[in-house]
Design a protein around this motif. Structure first.
Motif, PDB file in Angstrom:
ATOM      1  N   PRO A 105      13.408  52.296   3.629  1.00  0.00           N
ATOM      2  CA  PRO A 105      14.801  51.937   4.616  1.00  0.00           C
ATOM      3  C   PRO A 105      14.068  50.874   5.374  1.00  0.00           C
ATOM      4  O   PRO A 105      12.964  50.841   5.997  1.00  0.00           O
ATOM      5  CB  PRO A 105      14.774  53.224   5.264  1.00  0.00           C
ATOM      6  N   ASP A 106      15.055  49.962   5.601  1.00  0.00           N
ATOM      7  CA  ASP A 106      14.925  48.952   6.561  1.00  0.00           C
ATOM      8  C   ASP A 106      15.129  49.469   8.363  1.00  0.00           C
ATOM      9  O   ASP A 106      16.313  49.773   8.467  1.00  0.00           O
ATOM     10  CB  ASP A 106      15.818  47.694   6.243  1.00  0.00           C
ATOM     11  N   PRO A 107      14.157  49.718   8.990  1.00  0.00           N
ATOM     12  CA  PRO A 107      14.547  50.080  10.373  1.00  0.00           C
ATOM     13  C   PRO A 107      15.412  49.312  11.118  1.00  0.00           C
ATOM     14  O   PRO A 107      15.943  49.738  12.147  1.00  0.00           O
ATOM     15  CB  PRO A 107      13.023  50.287  10.887  1.00  0.00           C
ATOM     16  N   ALA A 108      15.487  47.795  10.895  1.00  0.00           N
ATOM     17  CA  ALA A 108      16.533  47.145  11.624  1.00  0.00           C
ATOM     18  C   ALA A 108      18.189  47.283  11.421  1.00  0.00           C
ATOM     19  O   ALA A 108      18.321  47.571  10.331  1.00  0.00           O
ATOM     20  CB  ALA A 108      16.165  45.557  11.336  1.00  0.00           C
TER      21      ALA A 108
ATOM     22  N   VAL B  43       9.040  55.288   9.006  1.00  0.00           N
ATOM     23  CA  VAL B  43       8.866  56.080  10.434  1.00  0.00           C
ATOM     24  C   VAL B  43       8.909  54.539  11.296  1.00  0.00           C
ATOM     25  O   VAL B  43       8.104  53.702  11.209  1.00  0.00           O
ATOM     26  CB  VAL B  43       7.455  56.571  10.489  1.00  0.00           C
ATOM     27  N   ALA B  44       9.593  54.723  12.443  1.00  0.00           N
ATOM     28  CA  ALA B  44      10.009  53.621  13.234  1.00  0.00           C
ATOM     29  C   ALA B  44       9.662  54.142  14.725  1.00  0.00           C
ATOM     30  O   ALA B  44      10.159  55.084  15.283  1.00  0.00           O
ATOM     31  CB  ALA B  44      11.338  53.197  13.218  1.00  0.00           C
ATOM     32  N   ALA B  45       8.915  53.120  15.548  1.00  0.00           N
ATOM     33  CA  ALA B  45       8.694  53.341  17.051  1.00  0.00           C
ATOM     34  C   ALA B  45       9.653  52.453  17.678  1.00  0.00           C
ATOM     35  O   ALA B  45       9.638  51.172  17.409  1.00  0.00           O
ATOM     36  CB  ALA B  45       7.331  53.052  17.254  1.00  0.00           C
ATOM     37  N   VAL B  46      10.562  53.197  18.338  1.00  0.00           N
ATOM     38  CA  VAL B  46      11.691  52.331  18.814  1.00  0.00           C
ATOM     39  C   VAL B  46      11.667  52.795  20.456  1.00  0.00           C
ATOM     40  O   VAL B  46      11.277  53.796  20.994  1.00  0.00           O
ATOM     41  CB  VAL B  46      12.988  53.010  18.411  1.00  0.00           C
ATOM     42  N   ARG B  47      11.990  51.727  21.365  1.00  0.00           N
ATOM     43  CA  ARG B  47      12.116  52.054  22.636  1.00  0.00           C
ATOM     44  C   ARG B  47      13.482  50.926  23.064  1.00  0.00           C
ATOM     45  O   ARG B  47      13.640  50.066  22.491  1.00  0.00           O
ATOM     46  CB  ARG B  47      10.816  51.310  23.467  1.00  0.00           C
ATOM     47  N   CYS B  48      13.657  51.126  24.676  1.00  0.00           N
ATOM     48  CA  CYS B  48      14.779  50.350  24.796  1.00  0.00           C
ATOM     49  C   CYS B  48      14.216  48.893  25.481  1.00  0.00           C
ATOM     50  O   CYS B  48      12.973  48.849  25.888  1.00  0.00           O
ATOM     51  CB  CYS B  48      15.314  50.916  26.501  1.00  0.00           C
TER      52      CYS B  48
ATOM     53  N   LEU C  72      13.286  57.730   9.022  1.00  0.00           N
ATOM     54  CA  LEU C  72      14.551  57.504   8.314  1.00  0.00           C
ATOM     55  C   LEU C  72      14.400  57.586   6.735  1.00  0.00           C
ATOM     56  O   LEU C  72      13.271  57.243   6.278  1.00  0.00           O
ATOM     57  CB  LEU C  72      14.663  55.768   8.548  1.00  0.00           C
ATOM     58  N   VAL C  73      15.596  58.023   6.215  1.00  0.00           N
ATOM     59  CA  VAL C  73      15.814  57.931   4.678  1.00  0.00           C
ATOM     60  C   VAL C  73      16.818  56.961   4.378  1.00  0.00           C
ATOM     61  O   VAL C  73      17.855  56.572   5.072  1.00  0.00           O
ATOM     62  CB  VAL C  73      16.001  59.466   4.212  1.00  0.00           C
ATOM     63  N   GLN C  74      16.675  56.609   2.964  1.00  0.00           N
ATOM     64  CA  GLN C  74      17.851  55.839   2.590  1.00  0.00           C
ATOM     65  C   GLN C  74      18.229  56.399   1.223  1.00  0.00           C
ATOM     66  O   GLN C  74      17.550  56.973   0.368  1.00  0.00           O
ATOM     67  CB  GLN C  74      17.017  54.541   1.943  1.00  0.00           C
ATOM     68  N   ASP C  75      19.490  56.982   1.187  1.00  0.00           N
ATOM     69  CA  ASP C  75      20.082  57.531   0.162  1.00  0.00           C
ATOM     70  C   ASP C  75      20.040  56.790  -1.178  1.00  0.00           C
ATOM     71  O   ASP C  75      20.517  55.585  -1.062  1.00  0.00           O
ATOM     72  CB  ASP C  75      21.411  58.253   0.508  1.00  0.00           C
ATOM     73  N   PRO C  76      19.903  57.654  -2.387  1.00  0.00           N
ATOM     74  CA  PRO C  76      19.722  56.641  -3.378  1.00  0.00           C
ATOM     75  C   PRO C  76      21.344  55.901  -4.018  1.00  0.00           C
ATOM     76  O   PRO C  76      21.332  54.803  -4.653  1.00  0.00           O
ATOM     77  CB  PRO C  76      19.162  57.558  -4.672  1.00  0.00           C
ATOM     78  N   ALA C  77      22.290  56.507  -3.547  1.00  0.00           N
ATOM     79  CA  ALA C  77      23.579  55.826  -3.787  1.00  0.00           C
ATOM     80  C   ALA C  77      23.910  54.410  -3.151  1.00  0.00           C
ATOM     81  O   ALA C  77      23.370  54.136  -2.126  1.00  0.00           O
ATOM     82  CB  ALA C  77      24.797  56.654  -3.263  1.00  0.00           C
ATOM     83  N   GLU C  78      24.352  53.647  -4.239  1.00  0.00           N
ATOM     84  CA  GLU C  78      24.302  52.358  -3.692  1.00  0.00           C
ATOM     85  C   GLU C  78      25.503  52.049  -2.713  1.00  0.00           C
ATOM     86  O   GLU C  78      26.667  52.916  -2.783  1.00  0.00           O
ATOM     87  CB  GLU C  78      25.090  51.427  -4.820  1.00  0.00           C
ATOM     88  N   GLY C  79      25.317  51.250  -1.660  1.00  0.00           N
ATOM     89  CA  GLY C  79      26.197  50.951  -0.528  1.00  0.00           C
ATOM     90  C   GLY C  79      25.672  51.810   0.667  1.00  0.00           C
ATOM     91  O   GLY C  79      26.520  51.825   1.588  1.00  0.00           O
ATOM     92  N   THR C  80      24.903  52.853   0.608  1.00  0.00           N
ATOM     93  CA  THR C  80      24.525  53.677   1.543  1.00  0.00           C
ATOM     94  C   THR C  80      23.595  52.835   2.657  1.00  0.00           C
ATOM     95  O   THR C  80      22.984  52.011   2.185  1.00  0.00           O
ATOM     96  CB  THR C  80      23.874  54.947   1.347  1.00  0.00           C
ATOM     97  N   HIS C  81      23.414  53.373   3.962  1.00  0.00           N
ATOM     98  CA  HIS C  81      22.852  53.114   5.160  1.00  0.00           C
ATOM     99  C   HIS C  81      21.638  53.976   5.281  1.00  0.00           C
ATOM    100  O   HIS C  81      21.638  55.056   5.111  1.00  0.00           O
ATOM    101  CB  HIS C  81      23.662  52.484   6.271  1.00  0.00           C
ATOM    102  N   PRO C  82      20.534  53.453   6.022  1.00  0.00           N
ATOM    103  CA  PRO C  82      19.271  54.243   6.300  1.00  0.00           C
ATOM    104  C   PRO C  82      19.993  55.085   7.479  1.00  0.00           C
ATOM    105  O   PRO C  82      20.638  54.782   8.160  1.00  0.00           O
ATOM    106  CB  PRO C  82      18.347  53.138   6.947  1.00  0.00           C
ATOM    107  N   ARG C  83      19.427  56.239   7.508  1.00  0.00           N
ATOM    108  CA  ARG C  83      19.797  57.242   8.615  1.00  0.00           C
ATOM    109  C   ARG C  83      18.634  57.979   9.039  1.00  0.00           C
ATOM    110  O   ARG C  83      17.588  58.168   8.611  1.00  0.00           O
ATOM    111  CB  ARG C  83      20.944  58.117   8.079  1.00  0.00           C
ATOM    112  N   VAL C  84      18.655  58.305  10.371  1.00  0.00           N
ATOM    113  CA  VAL C  84      17.600  59.119  10.821  1.00  0.00           C
ATOM    114  C   VAL C  84      17.862  60.588  10.755  1.00  0.00           C
ATOM    115  O   VAL C  84      18.954  61.218  10.759  1.00  0.00           O
ATOM    116  CB  VAL C  84      17.943  59.118  12.552  1.00  0.00           C
ATOM    117  N   VAL C  85      16.561  61.390  10.248  1.00  0.00           N
ATOM    118  CA  VAL C  85      16.618  62.530   9.811  1.00  0.00           C
ATOM    119  C   VAL C  85      15.821  63.350  10.599  1.00  0.00           C
ATOM    120  O   VAL C  85      15.740  64.648  10.528  1.00  0.00           O
ATOM    121  CB  VAL C  85      16.227  62.671   8.367  1.00  0.00           C
ATOM    122  N   ALA C  86      15.088  62.973  11.455  1.00  0.00           N
ATOM    123  CA  ALA C  86      13.691  63.554  12.190  1.00  0.00           C
ATOM    124  C   ALA C  86      13.332  62.827  13.287  1.00  0.00           C
ATOM    125  O   ALA C  86      13.260  61.654  13.248  1.00  0.00           O
ATOM    126  CB  ALA C  86      12.665  64.133  11.355  1.00  0.00           C
TER     127      ALA C  86
END
Length: 202
Positions: free
Chosen positions: A69-72, A104-109, A123-137
C-alpha cells in the motif's frame, strides 16, 4: 467435497493388435523416418524443440506481483488540530504470512516547528480493483510522545528506534531516552517487544 473414483473398464483384446514381426519392422522403419524428418525442422540455432504442453504444466502460472500500500494520501487516525499530517518514513513487508505485503508508516502532525511525536500505523491494500489502502492497526500512539528515527520490516518483524523524554521537565528539543521496539503478528494481533533504556542524552 469428496471425489468419486471413476471405474476403469478392462481393455478389450483386439485381434488386429496381434501383429507379426514383419509388421513391427515396417512400423519401426516408418517411425524412424518421422523422427529424422522432425530433426530437420528444428530451429536454425540448434536449440532443441520443447514440448510446450509439458513446460506449461510444470511451470505454475504467475500473476502480477502484489504491491505494498502507498502511505501517501491515507487519512490516519491522528488528531492534528487542523494541521496537515505527514508520513516521515515507511517500510514494507509481509507481516501476516498471506503472501501480500503490508506497509508500516510513521506519521506525525506537520506543525511547522518543533518535533511532534510519531504514531506508527499498519496499512493493507485489499486485492479488489479500485480499493484504497486502509489502516488496520496502530503500533505506536502519538500520546506516548516518542519519535521514530528508524523503521524497518524484515522477516515479518517491524523494528523501530524510538527516542523520547524521561519526564515532562526535559526540553522537547533534547530527548533523553532511546528504545528499540519490535512488533510481530502472532495469535491474531501484533505483540510488542520493547527494550528498556536508562534516561540519558540522545
Amino acid at each position: 467435497m469428496p471425489h468419486s473414483h471413476a471405474e476403469t473398464a478392462p481393455l478389450p483384446t483386439l485381434e488386429h493388435s496381434r501383429t507379426r514381426p514383419v509388421h513391427w519392422l515396417a512400423t519401426a522403419t516408418a517411425m524412424a523416418a518421422v523422427i529424422a524428418a522432425a530433426g530437420l525442422v528444428q530451429p536454425a540455432t540448434g536449440t532443441p524443440a520443447t514440448d510446450t504442453t509439458t513446460a506449461a504444466a510444470q511451470t505454475p502460472a504467475k500473476g502480477p506481483l502484489a504491491t505494498a500500500p502507498d502511505p501517501a494520501g491515507v487519512g490516519y487516525p491522528l488528531d492534528c488540530k487542523g494541521a496537515p499530517q505527514t508520513v516521515t518514513t515507511s517500510a514494507q513487508g509481509d507481516l501476516d504470512g498471506d503472501g501480500r505485503p503490508e506497509t508500516v508508516a510513521a506519521v506525525r502532525c506537520d506543525a511547522g516547528s518543533g518535533t511532534p511525536p510519531h504514531a506508527i500505523y499498519v496499512l493493507v491494500q485489499d486485492p479488489a480493483e479500485g480499493t484504497h489502502p486502509r489502516v488496520v492497526a496502530t503500533l505506536l500512539e502519538a500520546a506516548r510522545r516518542q519519535t521514530a528515527t528508524e523503521l524497518t520490516v524484515r522477516d515479518g518483524l517491524v523494528t523501530a528506534t524510538l527516542v523520547g523524554y524521561s519526564s515532562p521537565d526535559v526540553p522537547r528539543y533534547s530527548p533523553d531516552t532511546k528504545q528499540l521496539a519490535k512488533w510481530r503478528w502472532r495469535d491474531g494481533k501484533f505483540r510488542q517487544e520493547l527494550t528498556d533504556s536508562a534516561a540519558r542524552s540522545v
